[in-house]
Design a protein around this motif. Sequence first.
Motif, short mmCIF file in Angstrom:
data_model
loop_
_atom_site.label_atom_id
_atom_site.label_comp_id
_atom_site.label_asym_id
_atom_site.label_seq_id
_atom_site.Cartn_x
_atom_site.Cartn_y
_atom_site.Cartn_z
N TYR A 80 0.80 -1.16 -0.08
CA TYR A 80 0.07 -0.04 0.05
C TYR A 80 0.89 1.14 0.01
CZ TYR A 80 -3.52 -3.30 1.53
OH TYR A 80 -4.12 -4.59 1.79
N LEU A 81 0.28 2.40 -0.46
CA LEU A 81 0.74 3.70 -0.15
C LEU A 81 -0.25 4.61 -0.05
CD1 LEU A 81 3.60 5.47 -0.59
CD2 LEU A 81 2.77 6.09 -2.79
N GLN A 82 -0.33 5.07 1.39
CA GLN A 82 -1.23 6.07 1.76
C GLN A 82 -0.46 7.53 1.58
OE1 GLN A 82 -4.40 5.85 3.11
NE2 GLN A 82 -4.48 8.14 2.76
N MET A 83 -1.41 8.23 0.73
CA MET A 83 -0.74 9.55 0.17
C MET A 83 -1.56 10.49 0.75
SD MET A 83 0.34 8.79 -3.68
CE MET A 83 -1.44 8.47 -4.32
N ASN A 84 -1.07 11.50 1.41
CA ASN A 84 -2.00 12.44 2.19
C ASN A 84 -1.38 14.07 1.66
OD1 ASN A 84 -3.55 10.62 3.68
ND2 ASN A 84 -2.25 10.60 5.41
N ILE A 85 -2.08 14.70 2.18
CA ILE A 85 -1.83 16.26 1.61
C ILE A 85 -1.17 16.42 0.42
CG2 ILE A 85 -0.54 18.22 2.67
CD1 ILE A 85 -0.13 16.94 5.31
#
Length: 125
Positions: A80-85
């Motif tokens: 997974y890659l959680q990408m925020n902002i």
Amino acid sequence: VQLQASGGGLVQAGGSLRLSCAASGRTVSSYVMGWFRQAPGKEREFVAAISRPTGSSTDYADSVKGRFTISRDNVKNTLYLQMNILKPDDTAVYYCAASLGSWYERTNYNRYNSWGQGTQVTVSS
């Protein structure tokens, strides 16, 4: 190992996305796993990597530190890659990859043996 990336899309600046990379054929716990991205007219660049087998170590490009989180679920055989902002500069095709090489070579895309097909992330301003 065969990799299938998903989860990309169009998002406004400041928003979030989570990319997934499903593996088949071999367990991801055998590999150093990474995410790379490529924007139009630019070279493929390192985004993040996670160590094998448990993911006890992670590494990030300076441009995404503090905003992106890489993780792995060895039971689901998924990365997974959680990408925020998210920022407009994050716009690119994102690729997951698997490496049988050393952790010390994690940022070198030439050391990755298998690649997913890529998923488009577009961040609007």
